[in-house]
Design a protein around this motif. Sequence first.
Motif, PDB file in Angstrom:
ATOM      1  N   MET A   1       0.813  -1.200   0.000  1.00 18.71           N
ATOM      2  CA  MET A   1       0.000   0.000   0.000  1.00 18.71           C
ATOM      3  C   MET A   1       0.853   1.260   0.000  1.00 18.71           C
ATOM      4  SD  MET A   1      -3.032  -0.371  -0.558  1.00 18.71           S
ATOM      5  CE  MET A   1      -4.246   0.878  -0.382  1.00 18.71           C
ATOM      6  N   LYS A   2       2.152   1.125   0.170  1.00 14.63           N
ATOM      7  CA  LYS A   2       2.993   2.320   0.133  1.00 14.63           C
ATOM      8  C   LYS A   2       2.936   2.994  -1.230  1.00 14.63           C
ATOM      9  CE  LYS A   2       6.375   1.051   3.607  1.00 14.63           C
ATOM     10  NZ  LYS A   2       7.793   0.841   3.892  1.00 14.63           N
ATOM     11  N   MET A   3       2.851   2.176  -2.275  1.00 11.35           N
ATOM     12  CA  MET A   3       2.779   2.728  -3.627  1.00 11.35           C
ATOM     13  C   MET A   3       1.520   3.570  -3.782  1.00 11.35           C
ATOM     14  SD  MET A   3       4.303   2.759  -6.495  1.00 11.35           S
ATOM     15  CE  MET A   3       4.189   2.679  -8.245  1.00 11.35           C
ATOM     16  N   ALA A   4       0.398   3.081  -3.281  1.00 14.35           N
ATOM     17  CA  ALA A   4      -0.860   3.828  -3.372  1.00 14.35           C
ATOM     18  C   ALA A   4      -0.758   5.149  -2.627  1.00 14.35           C
ATOM     19  CB  ALA A   4      -2.006   2.993  -2.816  1.00 14.35           C
TER      20      ALA A   4
ATOM     21  N   LEU B   1     -10.859  22.256 -16.474  1.00 18.25           N
ATOM     22  CA  LEU B   1     -10.858  20.952 -17.143  1.00 18.25           C
ATOM     23  C   LEU B   1      -9.733  20.061 -16.615  1.00 18.25           C
ATOM     24  CD1 LEU B   1     -11.588  21.810 -20.884  1.00 18.25           C
ATOM     25  CD2 LEU B   1     -13.093  20.702 -19.236  1.00 18.25           C
ATOM     26  N   ALA B   2      -8.557  20.635 -16.459  1.00 18.76           N
ATOM     27  CA  ALA B   2      -7.424  19.861 -15.935  1.00 18.76           C
ATOM     28  C   ALA B   2      -7.694  19.394 -14.512  1.00 18.76           C
ATOM     29  CB  ALA B   2      -6.151  20.692 -15.989  1.00 18.76           C
ATOM     30  N   LEU B   3      -8.294  20.257 -13.703  1.00 17.73           N
ATOM     31  CA  LEU B   3      -8.610  19.893 -12.324  1.00 17.73           C
ATOM     32  C   LEU B   3      -9.659  18.781 -12.291  1.00 17.73           C
ATOM     33  CD1 LEU B   3      -8.012  20.600  -9.374  1.00 17.73           C
ATOM     34  CD2 LEU B   3      -9.910  22.222  -9.491  1.00 17.73           C
ATOM     35  N   GLY B   4     -10.663  18.878 -13.130  1.00 12.07           N
ATOM     36  CA  GLY B   4     -11.672  17.822 -13.212  1.00 12.07           C
ATOM     37  C   GLY B   4     -11.059  16.497 -13.638  1.00 12.07           C
ATOM     38  N   PHE B   5     -10.153  16.555 -14.611  1.00 12.43           N
ATOM     39  CA  PHE B   5      -9.465  15.345 -15.048  1.00 12.43           C
ATOM     40  C   PHE B   5      -8.668  14.730 -13.909  1.00 12.43           C
ATOM     41  CE2 PHE B   5      -5.562  13.408 -16.737  1.00 12.43           C
ATOM     42  CZ  PHE B   5      -6.130  12.353 -17.435  1.00 12.43           C
ATOM     43  N   MET B   6      -8.009  15.556 -13.121  1.00 11.02           N
ATOM     44  CA  MET B   6      -7.221  15.045 -11.996  1.00 11.02           C
ATOM     45  C   MET B   6      -8.125  14.426 -10.936  1.00 11.02           C
ATOM     46  SD  MET B   6      -4.196  15.246 -12.870  1.00 11.02           S
ATOM     47  CE  MET B   6      -3.609  14.554 -11.357  1.00 11.02           C
TER      48      MET B   6
ATOM     49  N   MET C   1      -0.670  11.005  -2.872  1.00 10.76           N
ATOM     50  CA  MET C   1      -0.052  12.262  -2.462  1.00 10.76           C
ATOM     51  C   MET C   1       0.387  13.085  -3.672  1.00 10.76           C
ATOM     52  SD  MET C   1      -0.316  12.710   0.682  1.00 10.76           S
ATOM     53  CE  MET C   1      -1.866  11.859   0.661  1.00 10.76           C
ATOM     54  N   SER C   2       0.923  12.421  -4.691  1.00 10.30           N
ATOM     55  CA  SER C   2       1.338  13.168  -5.888  1.00 10.30           C
ATOM     56  C   SER C   2       0.120  13.728  -6.623  1.00 10.30           C
ATOM     57  CB  SER C   2       2.177  12.293  -6.809  1.00 10.30           C
ATOM     58  OG  SER C   2       1.421  11.215  -7.295  1.00 10.30           O
ATOM     59  N   LEU C   3      -0.983  12.955  -6.702  1.00 10.68           N
ATOM     60  CA  LEU C   3      -2.188  13.464  -7.353  1.00 10.68           C
ATOM     61  C   LEU C   3      -2.789  14.632  -6.572  1.00 10.68           C
ATOM     62  CD1 LEU C   3      -3.861  10.121  -8.502  1.00 10.68           C
ATOM     63  CD2 LEU C   3      -2.739  11.824  -9.928  1.00 10.68           C
ATOM     64  N   LEU C   4      -2.790  14.549  -5.262  1.00 14.83           N
ATOM     65  CA  LEU C   4      -3.291  15.658  -4.453  1.00 14.83           C
ATOM     66  C   LEU C   4      -2.411  16.895  -4.604  1.00 14.83           C
ATOM     67  CD1 LEU C   4      -4.409  13.884  -1.174  1.00 14.83           C
ATOM     68  CD2 LEU C   4      -5.856  14.956  -2.898  1.00 14.83           C
ATOM     69  N   THR C   5      -1.113  16.696  -4.709  1.00 11.84           N
ATOM     70  CA  THR C   5      -0.199  17.820  -4.906  1.00 11.84           C
ATOM     71  C   THR C   5      -0.493  18.522  -6.224  1.00 11.84           C
ATOM     72  OG1 THR C   5       1.514  16.681  -3.635  1.00 11.84           O
ATOM     73  CG2 THR C   5       2.226  18.469  -5.083  1.00 11.84           C
ATOM     74  N   ILE C   6      -0.722  17.745  -7.274  1.00 14.85           N
ATOM     75  CA  ILE C   6      -1.051  18.330  -8.572  1.00 14.85           C
ATOM     76  C   ILE C   6      -2.355  19.113  -8.491  1.00 14.85           C
ATOM     77  CG2 ILE C   6      -1.694  17.781 -10.949  1.00 14.85           C
ATOM     78  CD1 ILE C   6       0.295  15.408 -10.746  1.00 14.85           C
ATOM     79  N   GLN C   7      -3.349  18.570  -7.773  1.00 18.72           N
ATOM     80  CA  GLN C   7      -4.616  19.272  -7.635  1.00 18.72           C
ATOM     81  C   GLN C   7      -4.445  20.584  -6.876  1.00 18.72           C
ATOM     82  OE1 GLN C   7      -7.230  16.436  -5.858  1.00 18.72           O
ATOM     83  NE2 GLN C   7      -7.343  15.190  -7.698  1.00 18.72           N
ATOM     84  N   ILE C   8      -3.640  20.586  -5.840  1.00 16.81           N
ATOM     85  CA  ILE C   8      -3.405  21.804  -5.075  1.00 16.81           C
ATOM     86  C   ILE C   8      -2.703  22.844  -5.937  1.00 16.81           C
ATOM     87  CG2 ILE C   8      -2.065  22.765  -3.152  1.00 16.81           C
ATOM     88  CD1 ILE C   8      -2.707  20.108  -1.649  1.00 16.81           C
ATOM     89  N   ILE C   9      -1.737  22.418  -6.733  1.00 20.03           N
ATOM     90  CA  ILE C   9      -1.037  23.343  -7.621  1.00 20.03           C
ATOM     91  C   ILE C   9      -1.992  23.923  -8.653  1.00 20.03           C
ATOM     92  CG2 ILE C   9       0.732  23.474  -9.427  1.00 20.03           C
ATOM     93  CD1 ILE C   9       2.354  21.448  -7.728  1.00 20.03           C
TER      94      ILE C   9
ATOM     95  N   LEU D   1      -9.137  11.063 -12.349  1.00 19.05           N
ATOM     96  CA  LEU D   1      -7.993  10.161 -12.294  1.00 19.05           C
ATOM     97  C   LEU D   1      -7.724   9.690 -10.865  1.00 19.05           C
ATOM     98  CD1 LEU D   1      -5.710   8.893 -14.002  1.00 19.05           C
ATOM     99  CD2 LEU D   1      -4.335  10.885 -13.416  1.00 19.05           C
ATOM    100  N   THR D   2      -7.853  10.583  -9.901  1.00 16.51           N
ATOM    101  CA  THR D   2      -7.663  10.212  -8.500  1.00 16.51           C
ATOM    102  C   THR D   2      -8.722   9.209  -8.058  1.00 16.51           C
ATOM    103  OG1 THR D   2      -6.712  12.377  -8.041  1.00 16.51           O
ATOM    104  CG2 THR D   2      -7.470  11.106  -6.153  1.00 16.51           C
ATOM    105  N   PHE D   3      -9.969   9.419  -8.469  1.00 16.46           N
ATOM    106  CA  PHE D   3     -11.043   8.492  -8.099  1.00 16.46           C
ATOM    107  C   PHE D   3     -10.819   7.117  -8.720  1.00 16.46           C
ATOM    108  CE2 PHE D   3     -15.343   6.738  -8.664  1.00 16.46           C
ATOM    109  CZ  PHE D   3     -15.687   6.621  -7.326  1.00 16.46           C
ATOM    110  N   ILE D   4     -10.424   7.075  -9.985  1.00 15.22           N
ATOM    111  CA  ILE D   4     -10.153   5.797 -10.650  1.00 15.22           C
ATOM    112  C   ILE D   4      -8.986   5.086  -9.972  1.00 15.22           C
ATOM    113  CG2 ILE D   4      -9.311   4.763 -12.799  1.00 15.22           C
ATOM    114  CD1 ILE D   4     -10.992   6.887 -14.268  1.00 15.22           C
ATOM    115  N   THR D   5      -7.962   5.837  -9.610  1.00 18.47           N
ATOM    116  CA  THR D   5      -6.813   5.248  -8.915  1.00 18.47           C
ATOM    117  C   THR D   5      -7.228   4.701  -7.560  1.00 18.47           C
ATOM    118  OG1 THR D   5      -5.389   6.849 -10.022  1.00 18.47           O
ATOM    119  CG2 THR D   5      -4.456   5.701  -8.138  1.00 18.47           C
ATOM    120  N   TYR D   6      -8.085   5.429  -6.860  1.00 25.32           N
ATOM    121  CA  TYR D   6      -8.590   4.958  -5.569  1.00 25.32           C
ATOM    122  C   TYR D   6      -9.344   3.638  -5.726  1.00 25.32           C
ATOM    123  CZ  TYR D   6     -11.742   4.572  -1.612  1.00 25.32           C
ATOM    124  OH  TYR D   6     -12.468   4.101  -0.558  1.00 25.32           O
ATOM    125  N   LEU D   7     -10.221   3.586  -6.733  1.00 25.88           N
ATOM    126  CA  LEU D   7     -10.965   2.347  -6.959  1.00 25.88           C
ATOM    127  C   LEU D   7     -10.029   1.194  -7.305  1.00 25.88           C
ATOM    128  CD1 LEU D   7     -14.041   3.611  -8.994  1.00 25.88           C
ATOM    129  CD2 LEU D   7     -13.950   2.944  -6.587  1.00 25.88           C
TER     130      LEU D   7
END
Length: 64
Positions: free
Chosen positions: A1-4, A39-44, A9-17, A47-53
């Motif tokens: 789970m470390k990879m997840a 649009l980019a924020l929505g895509f992120m 964290m990287s996806l959240l960082t991109i969203q914050i930026i 992508l975060t939701f799909i990665t979570y699933l």
Amino acid sequence: MKMAWWIFMSLLTIQIILIQYMVEEFLAGHTEDLFYYLLALGFMFVLTFITYLFFRKVDKVMDH
């Protein structure tokens, strides 16, 4: 789970930026660029939701 954890964290960082850039563009009066950042924020978010699933399914498989 470390990879997840690191991927989330990287996806959240991109969203914050992206949110920071949106605020800066809005305050600078460049509202024509906000749509593309939105649009980019929505895509992120998608992508975060799909990665979570995906990692939730992987976690269930690893438990069995």
